[in-house]
Structures are given as structure tokens and as C-alpha cells.
Design a protein around this motif. Sequence first.
Motif, PDB file in Angstrom:
ATOM      1  N   ILE A  60      45.898  27.630  46.085  1.00  0.00           N
ATOM      2  CA  ILE A  60      46.514  26.671  45.170  1.00  0.00           C
ATOM      3  C   ILE A  60      45.694  25.401  45.004  1.00  0.00           C
ATOM      4  CG2 ILE A  60      48.855  27.536  45.400  1.00  0.00           C
ATOM      5  CD1 ILE A  60      49.395  25.428  47.483  1.00  0.00           C
ATOM      6  N   ALA A  61      44.632  25.221  45.780  1.00  0.00           N
ATOM      7  CA  ALA A  61      43.773  24.040  45.623  1.00  0.00           C
ATOM      8  C   ALA A  61      42.385  24.382  46.127  1.00  0.00           C
ATOM      9  CB  ALA A  61      44.348  22.855  46.398  1.00  0.00           C
ATOM     10  N   PRO A  62      41.331  23.897  45.544  1.00  0.00           N
ATOM     11  CA  PRO A  62      41.302  22.925  44.444  1.00  0.00           C
ATOM     12  C   PRO A  62      41.631  23.538  43.086  1.00  0.00           C
ATOM     13  CG  PRO A  62      39.067  23.542  45.021  1.00  0.00           C
ATOM     14  CD  PRO A  62      39.992  24.239  45.999  1.00  0.00           C
ATOM     15  N   THR A  63      41.507  24.855  42.951  1.00  0.00           N
ATOM     16  CA  THR A  63      41.929  25.519  41.723  1.00  0.00           C
ATOM     17  C   THR A  63      42.945  26.595  42.058  1.00  0.00           C
ATOM     18  OG1 THR A  63      40.116  27.110  41.869  1.00  0.00           O
ATOM     19  CG2 THR A  63      39.714  25.131  40.541  1.00  0.00           C
ATOM     20  N   LEU A  64      43.703  26.984  41.070  1.00  0.00           N
ATOM     21  CA  LEU A  64      44.703  28.026  41.260  1.00  0.00           C
ATOM     22  C   LEU A  64      44.065  29.402  41.192  1.00  0.00           C
ATOM     23  CD1 LEU A  64      47.418  26.597  38.869  1.00  0.00           C
ATOM     24  CD2 LEU A  64      47.470  26.550  41.363  1.00  0.00           C
ATOM     25  N   ASP A  65      44.423  30.249  42.112  1.00  0.00           N
ATOM     26  CA  ASP A  65      44.022  31.655  42.113  1.00  0.00           C
ATOM     27  C   ASP A  65      45.124  32.413  42.848  1.00  0.00           C
ATOM     28  OD1 ASP A  65      42.758  34.071  41.941  1.00  0.00           O
ATOM     29  OD2 ASP A  65      41.261  33.637  43.473  1.00  0.00           O
ATOM     30  N   LEU A  66      46.246  32.613  42.169  1.00  0.00           N
ATOM     31  CA  LEU A  66      47.425  33.226  42.776  1.00  0.00           C
ATOM     32  C   LEU A  66      47.728  34.574  42.132  1.00  0.00           C
ATOM     33  CD1 LEU A  66      49.838  30.166  42.868  1.00  0.00           C
ATOM     34  CD2 LEU A  66      48.759  31.257  44.825  1.00  0.00           C
ATOM     35  N   THR A  67      48.159  35.487  42.947  1.00  0.00           N
ATOM     36  CA  THR A  67      48.620  36.777  42.476  1.00  0.00           C
ATOM     37  C   THR A  67      50.023  36.986  43.023  1.00  0.00           C
ATOM     38  OG1 THR A  67      46.377  37.664  42.474  1.00  0.00           O
ATOM     39  CG2 THR A  67      48.179  39.262  42.500  1.00  0.00           C
ATOM     40  N   GLY A  68      50.929  37.375  42.150  1.00  0.00           N
ATOM     41  CA  GLY A  68      52.303  37.631  42.566  1.00  0.00           C
ATOM     42  C   GLY A  68      52.760  38.982  42.064  1.00  0.00           C
ATOM     43  N   ARG A  69      53.662  39.595  42.800  1.00  0.00           N
ATOM     44  CA  ARG A  69      54.194  40.891  42.412  1.00  0.00           C
ATOM     45  C   ARG A  69      55.674  40.947  42.779  1.00  0.00           C
ATOM     46  NH1 ARG A  69      53.073  45.290  40.545  1.00  0.00           N
ATOM     47  NH2 ARG A  69      50.848  45.535  40.630  1.00  0.00           N
ATOM     48  N   LEU A  70      56.427  41.476  41.860  1.00  0.00           N
ATOM     49  CA  LEU A  70      57.848  41.738  42.056  1.00  0.00           C
ATOM     50  C   LEU A  70      58.006  43.243  41.919  1.00  0.00           C
ATOM     51  CD1 LEU A  70      60.780  40.595  42.215  1.00  0.00           C
ATOM     52  CD2 LEU A  70      60.734  40.558  39.735  1.00  0.00           C
ATOM     53  N   SER A  71      58.520  43.899  42.943  1.00  0.00           N
ATOM     54  CA  SER A  71      58.617  45.362  42.938  1.00  0.00           C
ATOM     55  C   SER A  71      60.059  45.819  43.064  1.00  0.00           C
ATOM     56  CB  SER A  71      57.820  45.954  44.110  1.00  0.00           C
ATOM     57  OG  SER A  71      56.473  45.568  44.038  1.00  0.00           O
ATOM     58  N   ARG A  72      60.463  46.671  42.144  1.00  0.00           N
ATOM     59  CA  ARG A  72      61.759  47.367  42.194  1.00  0.00           C
ATOM     60  C   ARG A  72      62.956  46.440  42.352  1.00  0.00           C
ATOM     61  NH1 ARG A  72      58.642  49.455  45.903  1.00  0.00           N
ATOM     62  NH2 ARG A  72      60.138  49.022  47.517  1.00  0.00           N
ATOM     63  N   LEU A  73      63.010  45.348  41.606  1.00  0.00           N
ATOM     64  CA  LEU A  73      64.183  44.473  41.639  1.00  0.00           C
ATOM     65  C   LEU A  73      65.266  45.093  40.757  1.00  0.00           C
ATOM     66  CD1 LEU A  73      65.399  41.723  42.521  1.00  0.00           C
ATOM     67  CD2 LEU A  73      64.664  40.879  40.297  1.00  0.00           C
ATOM     68  N   PRO A  74      66.432  45.410  41.325  1.00  0.00           N
ATOM     69  CA  PRO A  74      67.496  46.020  40.527  1.00  0.00           C
ATOM     70  C   PRO A  74      67.999  45.047  39.459  1.00  0.00           C
ATOM     71  CG  PRO A  74      67.953  46.229  42.879  1.00  0.00           C
ATOM     72  CD  PRO A  74      66.804  45.291  42.738  1.00  0.00           C
ATOM     73  N   PRO A  86      45.463  22.940  38.525  1.00  0.00           N
ATOM     74  CA  PRO A  86      46.897  22.659  38.545  1.00  0.00           C
ATOM     75  C   PRO A  86      47.373  21.921  37.286  1.00  0.00           C
ATOM     76  CG  PRO A  86      45.957  22.230  40.699  1.00  0.00           C
ATOM     77  CD  PRO A  86      44.806  22.503  39.756  1.00  0.00           C
ATOM     78  N   GLY A  87      46.506  21.130  36.671  1.00  0.00           N
ATOM     79  CA  GLY A  87      46.886  20.410  35.461  1.00  0.00           C
ATOM     80  C   GLY A  87      46.778  21.234  34.190  1.00  0.00           C
TER      81      GLY A  87
END
Length: 87
Positions: free
Chosen positions: A24-38, A64-65
Motif C-alpha cells: 500500500i506504500a509508496p505505491t499501491l499494488d494490491l490483489t483481492g479475491r472474493l470466492s464463493r460468497l452466497p 494512493p492519490g
Amino acid sequence: MLRMPALAIGLGKAHGQIAVIGRIAPTLDLTGRLSRLPLAALASFGGPAFAGDLTAAAQISGSPGNPAAQVTFAIAGLAPAGPAAGA
């Protein structure tokens, strides 16, 4: 550099999983996953009553900006929920 360690939250055996990893700093490099949410869980928050499962992925980059995001999602088994759904 501020890194986010791998974070995975299980929502119960039949309730999916949320996972996030990246920097999240100094630059953003995020990966997110949502699996099988009913989708039935949406009704608990005043949403429509549907059967099915939501899977989604997000990649967030940039500063971030001035972040940039790419999000994809898929719904499996989408149907109206409740006894009338099969009639």
C-alpha cells in the motif's frame, strides 16, 4: 515500503472467502479475491433475495492519490431465492 501480509478471511465452510495481499506504500499494488460468497447473504443487508455464488477479483495499482483498479466478477447459479423459485 509498507506491505500488507496475506490476509484471508473464511466466512464459514459454505460462505466463501475474502483474501487480500500486496503493498500500500509508496505505491499501491494490491490483489483481492472474493470466492464463493452466497448471494443469499445480501438479503441480510436489505438486498434482493437471490440464490447463487459471487466470485470477484480486483487489482489495484498506482499512487494512493490516483489509484487505478481492474475488477472482474462472475455469478454462478443465479436464481430467485425462496420456495416460489422452483415453481
